[in-house]
Design a protein around this motif. Structure first.
Motif, PDB file in Angstrom:
ATOM      1  N   LEU A  42       0.809  -1.211   0.000  1.00  0.00           N
ATOM      2  CA  LEU A  42       0.000   0.000   0.000  1.00  0.00           C
ATOM      3  C   LEU A  42       0.844   1.264   0.000  1.00  0.00           C
ATOM      4  O   LEU A  42       0.540   2.225  -0.717  1.00  0.00           O
ATOM      5  CB  LEU A  42      -0.947  -0.009   1.193  1.00  0.00           C
ATOM      6  CG  LEU A  42      -2.059  -1.068   1.148  1.00  0.00           C
ATOM      7  CD1 LEU A  42      -2.893  -1.022   2.418  1.00  0.00           C
ATOM      8  CD2 LEU A  42      -2.945  -0.868  -0.081  1.00  0.00           C
ATOM      9  N   ASN A  43       1.899   1.291   0.817  1.00  0.00           N
ATOM     10  CA  ASN A  43       2.744   2.488   0.845  1.00  0.00           C
ATOM     11  C   ASN A  43       3.445   2.707  -0.487  1.00  0.00           C
ATOM     12  O   ASN A  43       3.562   3.850  -0.956  1.00  0.00           O
ATOM     13  CB  ASN A  43       3.765   2.382   1.979  1.00  0.00           C
ATOM     14  CG  ASN A  43       3.190   2.795   3.318  1.00  0.00           C
ATOM     15  OD1 ASN A  43       3.012   3.977   3.599  1.00  0.00           O
ATOM     16  ND2 ASN A  43       2.875   1.816   4.152  1.00  0.00           N
ATOM     17  N   THR A  44       3.893   1.620  -1.108  1.00  0.00           N
ATOM     18  CA  THR A  44       4.536   1.745  -2.419  1.00  0.00           C
ATOM     19  C   THR A  44       3.524   2.195  -3.464  1.00  0.00           C
ATOM     20  O   THR A  44       3.819   3.052  -4.311  1.00  0.00           O
ATOM     21  CB  THR A  44       5.175   0.411  -2.837  1.00  0.00           C
ATOM     22  OG1 THR A  44       6.096  -0.018  -1.824  1.00  0.00           O
ATOM     23  CG2 THR A  44       5.937   0.558  -4.152  1.00  0.00           C
ATOM     24  N   ALA A  45       2.324   1.622  -3.398  1.00  0.00           N
ATOM     25  CA  ALA A  45       1.276   1.992  -4.360  1.00  0.00           C
ATOM     26  C   ALA A  45       0.924   3.473  -4.244  1.00  0.00           C
ATOM     27  O   ALA A  45       0.812   4.180  -5.257  1.00  0.00           O
ATOM     28  CB  ALA A  45       0.030   1.141  -4.124  1.00  0.00           C
ATOM     29  N   ILE A  46       0.758   3.964  -3.024  1.00  0.00           N
ATOM     30  CA  ILE A  46       0.390   5.371  -2.826  1.00  0.00           C
ATOM     31  C   ILE A  46       1.542   6.291  -3.228  1.00  0.00           C
ATOM     32  O   ILE A  46       1.325   7.344  -3.835  1.00  0.00           O
ATOM     33  CB  ILE A  46      -0.045   5.604  -1.368  1.00  0.00           C
ATOM     34  CG1 ILE A  46      -1.373   4.872  -1.115  1.00  0.00           C
ATOM     35  CG2 ILE A  46      -0.201   7.093  -1.059  1.00  0.00           C
ATOM     36  CD1 ILE A  46      -1.776   4.801   0.332  1.00  0.00           C
ATOM     37  N   ALA A  47       2.766   5.886  -2.924  1.00  0.00           N
ATOM     38  CA  ALA A  47       3.923   6.670  -3.367  1.00  0.00           C
ATOM     39  C   ALA A  47       3.975   6.737  -4.890  1.00  0.00           C
ATOM     40  O   ALA A  47       4.269   7.799  -5.467  1.00  0.00           O
ATOM     41  CB  ALA A  47       5.213   6.067  -2.817  1.00  0.00           C
ATOM     42  N   LEU A  48       3.655   5.625  -5.555  1.00  0.00           N
ATOM     43  CA  LEU A  48       3.603   5.621  -7.021  1.00  0.00           C
ATOM     44  C   LEU A  48       2.486   6.533  -7.523  1.00  0.00           C
ATOM     45  O   LEU A  48       2.653   7.252  -8.509  1.00  0.00           O
ATOM     46  CB  LEU A  48       3.383   4.188  -7.531  1.00  0.00           C
ATOM     47  CG  LEU A  48       4.591   3.255  -7.484  1.00  0.00           C
ATOM     48  CD1 LEU A  48       4.158   1.798  -7.628  1.00  0.00           C
ATOM     49  CD2 LEU A  48       5.593   3.618  -8.585  1.00  0.00           C
ATOM     50  N   GLY A  49       1.343   6.507  -6.835  1.00  0.00           N
ATOM     51  CA  GLY A  49       0.241   7.389  -7.202  1.00  0.00           C
ATOM     52  C   GLY A  49       0.607   8.849  -7.039  1.00  0.00           C
ATOM     53  O   GLY A  49       0.258   9.686  -7.876  1.00  0.00           O
ATOM     54  N   GLN A  51       3.411  10.062  -7.448  1.00  0.00           N
ATOM     55  CA  GLN A  51       4.356  10.384  -8.517  1.00  0.00           C
ATOM     56  C   GLN A  51       3.670  10.460  -9.886  1.00  0.00           C
ATOM     57  O   GLN A  51       4.321  10.638 -10.905  1.00  0.00           O
ATOM     58  CB  GLN A  51       5.479   9.344  -8.550  1.00  0.00           C
ATOM     59  CG  GLN A  51       6.365   9.376  -7.314  1.00  0.00           C
ATOM     60  CD  GLN A  51       7.349   8.207  -7.239  1.00  0.00           C
ATOM     61  OE1 GLN A  51       7.481   7.428  -8.186  1.00  0.00           O
ATOM     62  NE2 GLN A  51       8.035   8.081  -6.120  1.00  0.00           N
ATOM     63  N   GLY A  52       2.327  10.326  -9.890  1.00  0.00           N
ATOM     64  CA  GLY A  52       1.580  10.503 -11.136  1.00  0.00           C
ATOM     65  C   GLY A  52       1.236   9.237 -11.882  1.00  0.00           C
ATOM     66  O   GLY A  52       0.733   9.310 -13.015  1.00  0.00           O
ATOM     67  N   GLU A 129     -11.564  -8.415 -18.866  1.00  0.00           N
ATOM     68  CA  GLU A 129     -12.614  -7.510 -19.330  1.00  0.00           C
ATOM     69  C   GLU A 129     -12.609  -6.171 -18.584  1.00  0.00           C
ATOM     70  O   GLU A 129     -13.519  -5.366 -18.725  1.00  0.00           O
ATOM     71  CB  GLU A 129     -13.976  -8.195 -19.179  1.00  0.00           C
ATOM     72  CG  GLU A 129     -14.096  -9.427 -20.073  1.00  0.00           C
ATOM     73  CD  GLU A 129     -15.331 -10.271 -19.787  1.00  0.00           C
ATOM     74  OE1 GLU A 129     -16.012  -9.981 -18.776  1.00  0.00           O
ATOM     75  OE2 GLU A 129     -15.611 -11.191 -20.564  1.00  0.00           O
ATOM     76  N   LEU A 130     -11.571  -5.931 -17.808  1.00  0.00           N
ATOM     77  CA  LEU A 130     -11.477  -4.688 -17.051  1.00  0.00           C
ATOM     78  C   LEU A 130     -11.311  -3.500 -17.996  1.00  0.00           C
ATOM     79  O   LEU A 130     -10.453  -3.503 -18.874  1.00  0.00           O
ATOM     80  CB  LEU A 130     -10.278  -4.769 -16.098  1.00  0.00           C
ATOM     81  CG  LEU A 130     -10.060  -3.619 -15.121  1.00  0.00           C
ATOM     82  CD1 LEU A 130     -11.207  -3.561 -14.111  1.00  0.00           C
ATOM     83  CD2 LEU A 130      -8.735  -3.800 -14.388  1.00  0.00           C
ATOM     84  N   ASN A 131     -12.150  -2.481 -17.815  1.00  0.00           N
ATOM     85  CA  ASN A 131     -12.108  -1.305 -18.688  1.00  0.00           C
ATOM     86  C   ASN A 131     -11.271  -0.164 -18.115  1.00  0.00           C
ATOM     87  O   ASN A 131     -10.819   0.702 -18.845  1.00  0.00           O
ATOM     88  CB  ASN A 131     -13.531  -0.800 -18.949  1.00  0.00           C
ATOM     89  CG  ASN A 131     -14.323  -1.773 -19.808  1.00  0.00           C
ATOM     90  OD1 ASN A 131     -13.831  -2.262 -20.814  1.00  0.00           O
ATOM     91  ND2 ASN A 131     -15.552  -2.066 -19.398  1.00  0.00           N
ATOM     92  N   THR A 132     -11.099  -0.125 -16.782  1.00  0.00           N
ATOM     93  CA  THR A 132     -10.334   0.933 -16.145  1.00  0.00           C
ATOM     94  C   THR A 132      -8.865   0.845 -16.565  1.00  0.00           C
ATOM     95  O   THR A 132      -8.255  -0.216 -16.477  1.00  0.00           O
ATOM     96  CB  THR A 132     -10.442   0.832 -14.617  1.00  0.00           C
ATOM     97  OG1 THR A 132     -11.813   0.868 -14.242  1.00  0.00           O
ATOM     98  CG2 THR A 132      -9.697   1.977 -13.937  1.00  0.00           C
ATOM     99  N   GLU A 133      -8.300   1.948 -17.021  1.00  0.00           N
ATOM    100  CA  GLU A 133      -6.904   1.949 -17.464  1.00  0.00           C
ATOM    101  C   GLU A 133      -5.976   2.286 -16.302  1.00  0.00           C
ATOM    102  O   GLU A 133      -6.294   3.127 -15.462  1.00  0.00           O
ATOM    103  CB  GLU A 133      -6.704   2.955 -18.600  1.00  0.00           C
ATOM    104  CG  GLU A 133      -7.366   2.536 -19.902  1.00  0.00           C
ATOM    105  CD  GLU A 133      -6.924   3.409 -21.061  1.00  0.00           C
ATOM    106  OE1 GLU A 133      -6.132   4.358 -20.830  1.00  0.00           O
ATOM    107  OE2 GLU A 133      -7.346   3.140 -22.196  1.00  0.00           O
ATOM    108  N   PHE A 134      -4.831   1.623 -16.267  1.00  0.00           N
ATOM    109  CA  PHE A 134      -3.844   1.894 -15.236  1.00  0.00           C
ATOM    110  C   PHE A 134      -2.467   1.520 -15.759  1.00  0.00           C
ATOM    111  O   PHE A 134      -2.336   0.848 -16.786  1.00  0.00           O
ATOM    112  CB  PHE A 134      -4.173   1.144 -13.938  1.00  0.00           C
ATOM    113  CG  PHE A 134      -4.414  -0.331 -14.126  1.00  0.00           C
ATOM    114  CD1 PHE A 134      -3.390  -1.247 -13.952  1.00  0.00           C
ATOM    115  CD2 PHE A 134      -5.664  -0.807 -14.477  1.00  0.00           C
ATOM    116  CE1 PHE A 134      -3.604  -2.596 -14.133  1.00  0.00           C
ATOM    117  CE2 PHE A 134      -5.890  -2.165 -14.656  1.00  0.00           C
ATOM    118  CZ  PHE A 134      -4.857  -3.060 -14.483  1.00  0.00           C
ATOM    119  N   ASP A 135      -1.442   1.994 -15.053  1.00  0.00           N
ATOM    120  CA  ASP A 135      -0.059   1.770 -15.473  1.00  0.00           C
ATOM    121  C   ASP A 135       0.595   0.620 -14.724  1.00  0.00           C
ATOM    122  O   ASP A 135       1.452  -0.080 -15.260  1.00  0.00           O
ATOM    123  CB  ASP A 135       0.768   3.041 -15.242  1.00  0.00           C
ATOM    124  CG  ASP A 135       0.148   4.270 -15.880  1.00  0.00           C
ATOM    125  OD1 ASP A 135      -0.120   4.214 -17.100  1.00  0.00           O
ATOM    126  OD2 ASP A 135      -0.099   5.266 -15.172  1.00  0.00           O
TER     127      ASP A 135
END
Length: 286
Positions: A42-49, A51-52, A129-135
Motif C-alpha cells: 500500500l505504501n509503495t502503491a500510494i507513493a507511485l500514485g 508520482q503521477g 474484461e477490465l475497462n479501467t486503465e492503469f499503469d
C-alpha cells in the motif's frame, strides 16, 4: 470447459485490442505472515500514485482481505460478487489515497480461499474484461505458499519478496523462492528488507538469505529496498492511514518513495509480456 476457454480467449483478444500501453505487474509476497507485506504494497502503491502513476492494487488475500481496512475505506461489494456474476470488476473498484484503485477481496470466507477451477477462470475473465486503465498493477498476495499465492506470483513480471530479521521469515522466504524457481520457472526476485534498524542490518539480512539461495538454488536476488523500523508506522495504522500520507518525511516514508521511484523504472518486457494480457495468459496457463 470449452466455453470457459473461449470466454477467456475472447477477453484476451478484447484486451489486446484495447490496450495501447504496457502495464507493469508486481506481486508482493513474503512467505510468512507478519512481515509487513501489505504495508509495503500500500505504501509503495500510494507513493507511485503521488508520482503521477495510475495504480491498481489487487488484494489477493482472497479470504482474509485487509487492504480496505488498513486504508479505512468503505467497501460495498468485493470479488465474491464478481465471481457470483452480480457485477463487473470495474464496479467494485474503490478509490484510495493519491488516486490509487483497490480491488477488494472478502474477509472470513473459506470459499474464496479454495476457488474451484471455474471460479479461478471467472477471476481471470474478470481481469481480461477490465475497462479501467492503469499503469501498474500491484498484487498483494496472501501469506504462505498456497496454489493461489504461487499462481499470482508466477504470473507477475516482478516478484517482490518482503523479509524481516526473524529466522522464520528467512526460512519461509527461502521456501517460497525455492518452490517458485524449481516448480514454476521464476528465477529473479526483488527483496525488500522490512522493519530493520539500519541500512547495514538490511544488507546483512539480505546476505543471510542470499547465502542460502546461492548454495542451493539457481536464482538471482536483488535488494531493492531497506525499510527502517519506524514508530510512525504504528501511529499511522491506528488511524487507518499509510505512513507516506501521514508522516511523509519519516524514515520509512522516504524509503517507500525510494522503492516506488525504483519500481517505476523496472523494465516492462516487450510484447506479448508488456501488457496485462501477459498476466492473464500466465494465470490461464497455470
Amino acid at each position: 470447459m470449452i466455453n470457459t476457454v473461449l470466454d477467456q480467449a475472447s477477453g484476451l483478444r478484447k484486451m489486446s485490442q484495447n490496450s495501447n500501453h504496457g502495464v507493469k505487474v508486481i506481486a508482493v509476497t513474503g512467505g510468512k505472515g507478519g512481515v509487513g507485506k501489505t504495508n509495503v504494497s500500500l505504501n509503495t502503491a500510494i507513493a507511485l500514485g503521488q508520482q503521477g502513476n495510475r495504480v491498481l492494487v489487487l488484494d489477493a488475500d482472497l479470504g482474509l482481505a485487509n487492504c480496505d481496512v488498513m486504508l479505512g475505506l468503505r467497501v460495498e461489494k468485493n470479488l465474491s460478487h464478481v465471481l457470483s456474476g452480480e457485477c463487473e470488476l470495474d464496479e467494485i473498484l474503490v478509490e484510495g489515497p493519491a488516486g490509487i484503485k483497490i480491488v477488494p477481496a472478502t474477509s472470513g470466507s473459506q470459499n474464496m480461499v479454495e476457488l474451484t477451477p471455474a471460479e479461478h477462470a471467472g477471476l481471470i475473465r474478470a481481469f481480461s474484461e477490465l475497462n479501467t486503465e492503469f499503469d501498474i498493477l500491484i498484487v498483494d498476495t496472501a501469506a504462505g505458499i498456497s496454489d493461489m499465492v504461487l499462481s499470482f506470483s508466477r504470473a507477475a513480471q516482478d516478484v517482490v519478496v518482503v523479509v524481516c530479521d526473524e529466522p522464520t521469515s528467512i526460512t519461509d522466504a527461502y521456501a517460497l523462492i525455492k518452490v517458485l524457481s524449481r516448480e514454476h520457472g521464476v528465477y529473479r526476485f526483488k527483496i525488500v528488507a522490512n522493519m530493520v534498524r539500519s541500512l547495514r542490518e538490511g544488507q546483512e539480512l539480505f546476505a543471510k538469505l542470499s547465502k542460502v539461495t546461492d548454495r542451493f538454488l539457481d536464482v538471482a536476488l536483488e535488494l531493492v529496498a531497506t525499510i527502517p523500523f519506524d514508530e510512525n508506522m504504528r501511529k499511522s495504522s491506528r488511524r487507518q492511514k499509510t505512513i507516506v500520507e501521514l508522516f511523509p518525511n519519516s524514515p520509512a516514508a522516504v524509503a517507500f518513495r525510494g522503492l516506488a521511484s525504483k519500481a517505476v523504472k523496472w523494465p516492462i518486457p516487450h510484447q506479448p509480456s508488456g501488457h496485462l494480457e501477459f498476466f492473464i495468459e500466465q494465470l490461464v496457463n497455470g
